[in-house]
Design an enzyme around this catalytic site. Structure first.
Site, PDB file in Angstrom:
ATOM      1  N   GLY A   1       2.696 -72.793-141.690  1.00 12.00           N
ATOM      2  CA  GLY A   1       3.379 -73.804-142.496  1.00 12.00           C
ATOM      3  C   GLY A   1       4.660 -73.206-143.035  1.00 12.00           C
ATOM      4  O   GLY A   1       4.811 -71.984-143.059  1.00 12.00           O
TER       5      GLY A   1
ATOM      6  N   CYS B   1      -0.742 -67.229-139.725  1.00 10.72           N
ATOM      7  CA  CYS B   1       0.506 -67.170-140.490  1.00 10.72           C
ATOM      8  C   CYS B   1       0.301 -67.693-141.919  1.00 10.72           C
ATOM      9  O   CYS B   1      -0.409 -67.058-142.700  1.00 10.72           O
ATOM     10  CB  CYS B   1       1.604 -67.914-139.738  1.00 10.72           C
ATOM     11  SG  CYS B   1       3.231 -67.375-140.221  1.00 10.72           S
ATOM     12  N   TYR B   2       0.849 -68.860-142.270  1.00  8.44           N
ATOM     13  CA  TYR B   2       0.621 -69.392-143.613  1.00  8.44           C
ATOM     14  C   TYR B   2      -0.877 -69.509-143.889  1.00  8.44           C
ATOM     15  O   TYR B   2      -1.349 -69.226-144.996  1.00  8.44           O
ATOM     16  CB  TYR B   2       1.276 -70.773-143.736  1.00  8.44           C
ATOM     17  CG  TYR B   2       1.095 -71.409-145.099  1.00  8.44           C
ATOM     18  CD1 TYR B   2       1.972 -71.127-146.134  1.00  8.44           C
ATOM     19  CD2 TYR B   2       0.037 -72.288-145.359  1.00  8.44           C
ATOM     20  CE1 TYR B   2       1.809 -71.687-147.387  1.00  8.44           C
ATOM     21  CE2 TYR B   2      -0.136 -72.855-146.611  1.00  8.44           C
ATOM     22  CZ  TYR B   2       0.758 -72.552-147.626  1.00  8.44           C
ATOM     23  OH  TYR B   2       0.588 -73.115-148.867  1.00  8.44           O
TER      24      TYR B   2
ATOM     25  N   HIS C   1       1.607 -65.649-134.397  1.00  3.11           N
ATOM     26  CA  HIS C   1       1.189 -66.922-133.788  1.00  3.11           C
ATOM     27  C   HIS C   1       0.534 -66.678-132.428  1.00  3.11           C
ATOM     28  O   HIS C   1       1.231 -66.537-131.427  1.00  3.11           O
ATOM     29  CB  HIS C   1       2.408 -67.839-133.630  1.00  3.11           C
ATOM     30  CG  HIS C   1       2.896 -68.364-134.933  1.00  3.11           C
ATOM     31  ND1 HIS C   1       2.388 -69.497-135.509  1.00  3.11           N
ATOM     32  CD2 HIS C   1       3.811 -67.863-135.795  1.00  3.11           C
ATOM     33  CE1 HIS C   1       2.983 -69.694-136.671  1.00  3.11           C
ATOM     34  NE2 HIS C   1       3.846 -68.713-136.869  1.00  3.11           N
TER      35      HIS C   1
ATOM     36  N   GLU D   1      -0.906 -68.775-130.631  1.00  2.00           N
ATOM     37  CA  GLU D   1      -0.833 -69.978-129.798  1.00  2.00           C
ATOM     38  C   GLU D   1       0.413 -70.033-128.928  1.00  2.00           C
ATOM     39  O   GLU D   1       0.462 -70.809-127.975  1.00  2.00           O
ATOM     40  CB  GLU D   1      -0.938 -71.239-130.673  1.00  2.00           C
ATOM     41  CG  GLU D   1       0.258 -71.523-131.588  1.00  2.00           C
ATOM     42  CD  GLU D   1       0.230 -70.739-132.910  1.00  2.00           C
ATOM     43  OE1 GLU D   1      -0.502 -69.740-132.991  1.00  2.00           O
ATOM     44  OE2 GLU D   1       0.964 -71.122-133.835  1.00  2.00           O
TER      45      GLU D   1
ATOM     46  N   ASP E   1       0.470 -92.645-118.835  1.00  3.72           N
ATOM     47  CA  ASP E   1      -0.450 -93.024-119.908  1.00  3.72           C
ATOM     48  C   ASP E   1      -1.041 -94.420-119.707  1.00  3.72           C
ATOM     49  O   ASP E   1      -2.258 -94.605-119.792  1.00  3.72           O
ATOM     50  CB  ASP E   1       0.250 -92.953-121.278  1.00  3.72           C
ATOM     51  CG  ASP E   1       0.807 -91.567-121.549  1.00  3.72           C
ATOM     52  OD1 ASP E   1       0.360 -90.618-120.873  1.00  3.72           O
ATOM     53  OD2 ASP E   1       1.684 -91.434-122.413  1.00  3.72           O
TER      54      ASP E   1
ATOM     55  N   LYS F   1      -1.331 -84.829-123.144  1.00  2.22           N
ATOM     56  CA  LYS F   1      -0.810 -85.314-121.861  1.00  2.22           C
ATOM     57  C   LYS F   1      -1.515 -84.670-120.656  1.00  2.22           C
ATOM     58  O   LYS F   1      -1.886 -85.364-119.714  1.00  2.22           O
ATOM     59  CB  LYS F   1       0.688 -85.004-121.793  1.00  2.22           C
ATOM     60  CG  LYS F   1       1.409 -85.676-120.655  1.00  2.22           C
ATOM     61  CD  LYS F   1       1.719 -87.093-121.022  1.00  2.22           C
ATOM     62  CE  LYS F   1       2.605 -87.787-120.051  1.00  2.22           C
ATOM     63  NZ  LYS F   1       2.997 -89.111-120.560  1.00  2.22           N
TER      64      LYS F   1
END
Ligand code: XMP
Length: 511
Positions: free
Chosen positions: A53, A80-81, A170, A172, A228, A367
């Site tokens: 964040g 992180c945050y 991070h 990710e 979609d 997606k």
């Protein structure tokens, strides 16, 4: 189904965390930090991830968490945050970095304690992606230091007895080497997940749920031919068959053979497929219109009008189906951004159609999961892996005024480009590529004669989020082949240029 709860503290990579968890075959949902603890408990997760964040945990107005969450007995990974928040809440101390060397941004050499479950089986040294200005001056009681960098002795902390882990970096993002393995370790080694999130299972569950919800009701769906809405249609077709009506409006500005391909792909289901040929009426309304936003507005309005006429023929429907996907859901809470283009998505919600309820069967999918589901449902690969195509179609790829002749020429040129890209295998590298018909004419020579024809631009970009993009470095001989084929095979075009601007400062489309 095993579930991971991701608590969102406003970081920029929150969606990416969720995607990584799902890629590891574990279902997860992102919930805002303001969600009350009893609601979080009702979700019944096997593990929790606190996201990053933009704030500092020691400020009064920064996002906080009910401290009772730490008594729940569910493992937590703070990123992180999220890491600093956990440290702060459990009696540690977080302060602004005293000197610049303790602030870390970007790729950082990192050493891991591989006896910690989070780093189990990974190399002891790697690179992590940091982005923090705060520093954990005191680690809470019971926590051990499990990773360090040159600037920082406490890059990661863990209290393995309680299943609490925190990383300042991070995991990710791709820049963190083995980051996904760390997330996988958290899921499988710490939370004891089994990996029960697969598209095959999801398909069956979703079909059963749709049948229960819809009962014997009628469903209406605006099918654009994009990924979609096509996957939503296939899922509904599988679930409720002939109770579904898909309305496909061909505005005459589709790609070559697009209408036929979509119709053919849905021939395998017993549904009502309404194909409306609206080319004349759309082109009539667009005649002489040059301004891009005006074009978008006309197409959006006309689409709604056609859809309204068709739905009146069908009569009252119980459900209006939409192909909303998870990023739309997460992003809908995001702040105001400047409108660069109105991005009118043909197939959006017309608010006048008489229906009782909305069904959004892809609401919880990313997606790539939507594409996977499409494959499970037996949709052809060309539909499932299709690149994005703007709702207003070729209207915003014909610069200036639109005529049928121009649309036909562009359609053909674009098909040649698509075909050659696929033949060269470059369709796997570029994320979006298309032709643009400019309104510039120039002199050329063909045979022994002078020509005065249009210039066509080729555009190919690489991007992961379509918010920023780089122009694709296509091989010269591919560009050469495309160029000579187009000028030879398409009348009215005598010059080809390749667009070498990234976004920003340009945008992907020309209008
Ligand atoms: P830009 O041109 O803004 O495009 O860089 C980013 C992505 O959005 C698509 N795009 C649209 N999609 N309606 C849509 O449904 C629109 O009006 C529209 N304009 C741009 C574009 O193709 C790219 O993928």
């Amino acid at each position: 189904m095993e579930k991971i709860l991701i608590i969102d503290f406003g970081g920029q990579y929150n969606q990416l965390i969720a995607r990584r968890v799902r890629e590891c075959n574990v279902y997860c949902e992102v919930k805002p930090w303001t969600t009350p603890l009893d609601q979080l408990k009702a979700f019944n997760p096997i593990g929790i991830i606190f996201t990053g964040g933009p704030n500092s945990v020691y400020l009064d107005d920064s996002p906080q968490i009910d401290p009772d969450i730490f008594n729940w007995g569910v493992p937590i990974l703070g990123i992180c945050y999220g890491c600093q928040l956990m440290a702060h809440a459990l009696g540690g101390q977080v302060t602004p970095a005293q000197d610049d060397s303790a602030r870390e941004y970007g790729k950082t050499d990192t050493w891991y304690d591989t006896s910690c479950k989070l780093f189990q089986g990974l190399p002891a040294q790697g690179v992590s992606w940091m982005s923090h200005g705060d520093y954990m001056a005191k680690v809470p009681q019971g926590f051990a230091l499990t990773a360090r960098s040159d600037a920082c002795p406490n890059v990661a902390i863990a209290d393995e007895s309680r299943g609490f882990y925190g990383v300042q970096f991070h995991p990710e993002v791709n820049h963190t080497r083995h980051g996904v393995d760390m997330i996988r370790n958290f899921l499988y080694e710490v939370c004891h997940a089994h990996g029960d999130w697969t598209m095959g299972d999801y398909k069956n569950t979703a079909i059963a749920q749709l049948r229960e919800k819809i009962g014997s009701g009628k469903v209406l769906l605006a099918l654009s031919g994009g990924v979609d809405s096509s996957v939503a249609a296939a899922l509904l077709a599988e679930a409720v068959g002939s109770q579904l009506t898909c309305v496909f409006v061909d505005h005459g500005l589709m790609r070559l053979n697009e209408g036929d391909e979509v119709e053919e792909a849905f021939a395998q289901w017993d549904l009502n497929f309404v194909r409306v040929d609206g080319a004349d009426r759309f082109l009539k309304r667009l005649a002489g219109v040059e301004e891009p936003e005006h074009k978008r507005k006309i197409i959006g309005e006309e689409f709604i009008r056609v859809f309204e006429e068709e739905s009146k023929k069908i009569g009252a429907v119980d459900f209006l189906a939409q192909g909303t996907i998870y990023p739309d859901v997460i992003e809908s809470g995001a702040g105001e951004a400047a409108v660069i283009k109105s991005h009118h998505n043909v197939g959006g919600l017309p608010d006048y159609v008489d229906f009782k309820e909305i069904v959004e069967p892809l609401r919880m999918l990313f997606k790539d999961e939507v594409r996977q589901l499409g494959r499970e449902l037996g949709l052809p690969e060309y539909l499932v892996s299709r690149q994005p195509f703007p709702g207003p179609g070729l209207a915003i790829r014909i610069i200036g005024d639109i005529t049928k002749e121009k649309a036909d020429a562009l359609r053909l040129a674009d098909a040649i480009f698509q075909e050659e890209m696929a033949r060269a295998g470059e369709d796997k590298c570029a994320n979006q590529y298309f032709a643009v018909l400019t309104n510039t004419r120039s002199v050329g020579v063909m045979g022994d004669g002078r020509t005065y024809d249009y210039t066509l631009a080729l555009r190919a970009v690489t991007t992961s989020d379509f918010m920023t993009a780089d122009w694709a470095r296509l091989p010269y001989d591919l560009l050469d082949r495309v160029s000579s084929r187009i000028v030879n095979e398409v009348r009215g075009i005598n010059r080809i240029v390749y667009d070498i601007t990234s976004k920003p400062p340009a945008t992907i489309e020309w209008e």
